[in-house]
Design a protein around this motif. Structure first.
Motif, PDB file in Angstrom:
ATOM      1  N   ASP A  28       2.752   5.823  -2.831  1.00 10.12           N
ATOM      2  CA  ASP A  28       3.905   6.685  -3.113  1.00 10.12           C
ATOM      3  C   ASP A  28       4.140   6.850  -4.606  1.00 10.12           C
ATOM      4  O   ASP A  28       4.715   7.846  -5.037  1.00 10.12           O
ATOM      5  CB  ASP A  28       5.149   6.112  -2.438  1.00 10.12           C
ATOM      6  N   SER A  29       3.677   5.896  -5.393  1.00 11.04           N
ATOM      7  CA  SER A  29       3.909   5.999  -6.834  1.00 11.04           C
ATOM      8  C   SER A  29       2.927   6.947  -7.525  1.00 11.04           C
ATOM      9  O   SER A  29       3.241   7.487  -8.574  1.00 11.04           O
ATOM     10  CB  SER A  29       3.854   4.615  -7.483  1.00 11.04           C
ATOM     11  N   TRP A  30       1.726   7.151  -6.970  1.00 10.71           N
ATOM     12  CA  TRP A  30       0.765   8.017  -7.646  1.00 10.71           C
ATOM     13  C   TRP A  30       0.335   9.243  -6.843  1.00 10.71           C
ATOM     14  O   TRP A  30      -0.422  10.065  -7.323  1.00 10.71           O
ATOM     15  CB  TRP A  30      -0.445   7.244  -8.137  1.00 10.71           C
ATOM     16  N   SER A  63       6.636  12.833   4.295  1.00 11.89           N
ATOM     17  CA  SER A  63       6.876  11.678   5.165  1.00 11.89           C
ATOM     18  C   SER A  63       5.895  11.634   6.331  1.00 11.89           C
ATOM     19  O   SER A  63       5.402  10.567   6.697  1.00 11.89           O
ATOM     20  CB  SER A  63       8.302  11.702   5.696  1.00 11.89           C
ATOM     21  N   TRP A  64       5.614  12.782   6.936  1.00  9.08           N
ATOM     22  CA  TRP A  64       4.705  12.786   8.077  1.00  9.08           C
ATOM     23  C   TRP A  64       3.291  12.382   7.654  1.00  9.08           C
ATOM     24  O   TRP A  64       2.554  11.789   8.441  1.00  9.08           O
ATOM     25  CB  TRP A  64       4.709  14.146   8.783  1.00  9.08           C
ATOM     26  N   GLN A  65       2.909  12.678   6.396  1.00  9.67           N
ATOM     27  CA  GLN A  65       1.597  12.275   5.910  1.00  9.67           C
ATOM     28  C   GLN A  65       1.524  10.759   5.725  1.00  9.67           C
ATOM     29  O   GLN A  65       0.501  10.135   6.039  1.00  9.67           O
ATOM     30  CB  GLN A  65       1.277  12.995   4.594  1.00  9.67           C
ATOM     31  N   HIS A  66       2.600  10.181   5.233  1.00  9.01           N
ATOM     32  CA  HIS A  66       2.659   8.711   5.140  1.00  9.01           C
ATOM     33  C   HIS A  66       2.575   8.087   6.525  1.00  9.01           C
ATOM     34  O   HIS A  66       1.890   7.071   6.714  1.00  9.01           O
ATOM     35  CB  HIS A  66       3.943   8.258   4.435  1.00  9.01           C
ATOM     36  N   GLY A  72       0.813  -1.213   0.000  1.00  6.05           N
ATOM     37  CA  GLY A  72       0.000   0.000   0.000  1.00  6.05           C
ATOM     38  C   GLY A  72       0.843   1.259   0.000  1.00  6.05           C
ATOM     39  O   GLY A  72       0.533   2.232  -0.700  1.00  6.05           O
ATOM     40  N   PHE A  73       1.909   1.257   0.782  1.00  6.68           N
ATOM     41  CA  PHE A  73       2.806   2.413   0.815  1.00  6.68           C
ATOM     42  C   PHE A  73       3.448   2.643  -0.553  1.00  6.68           C
ATOM     43  O   PHE A  73       3.484   3.765  -1.047  1.00  6.68           O
ATOM     44  CB  PHE A  73       3.890   2.213   1.874  1.00  6.68           C
TER      45      PHE A  73
END
Length: 150
Positions: free
Chosen positions: A87-89, A94-97, A82-83
């Motif tokens: 991250d690809s689209w 980083s804090w949002q992830h 999922g990450f």
């Protein structure tokens, strides 16, 4: 060849084969692997001592670290995939992830543990492991003297 849960010298009253997939499914649903009616857990991860419906004893199971291992394996694959897909689209900081994936990881881990533990208990019951076949673990784990080892 020695099988897990194979009958010892005393005959076991139930010699019929047990349906492995059905008992795993019942365990995953939190039900007794024997009858499918009684509850398997009395608390979050605490199994009942015996089924209230059929009386099958559950206190001697040995699920140990296998359910958390399975949960880590499953959640790790879901979260990493999922990450990477996110991250690809999407362009996120980083804090949002962290705000997305840490809660998902915690929620998935905590929600998968009881069903996985039930499935492991169902598997052990179906294979007659750890006392589910009528024998005790003490017989299997008895120390061997040097004279007997020869």
């Amino acid at each position: 060849m020695l099988e897990f849960g194979a009958p010892t010298t005393e005959s076991v009253s139930e010699d019929e084969p047990r349906n492995t997939w059905l008992s795993i499914k019942r365990g995953l649903l939190g039900r007794c692997p024997h009858c499918g009616e009684g509850k398997l857990f009395k608390a979050y991860l605490k199994p009942v001592d015996a089924c209230a419906v059929c009386g099958e004893e559950m206190f001697h199971h040995r699920a140990d670290d296998f359910p958390p291992y399975l949960a880590i394996f499953i959640v790790g694959h879901i979260v990493v995939a999922g990450f990477m897909a996110t991250d690809s689209w999407l362009v996120l900081e980083s804090w949002q992830h962290l705000m997305i994936w840490i809660p998902i990881t915690i929620i998935l881990s905590l929600s998968l543990l009881p069903p996985l533990k039930g499935g492991v208990i169902g598997l052990q019951w179906a294979l007659r492991m750890h006392g589910f076949g009528g024998e005790t673990d003490e017989l299997l784990l008895a120390p061997v003297s040097p004279e007997d080892a020869r």
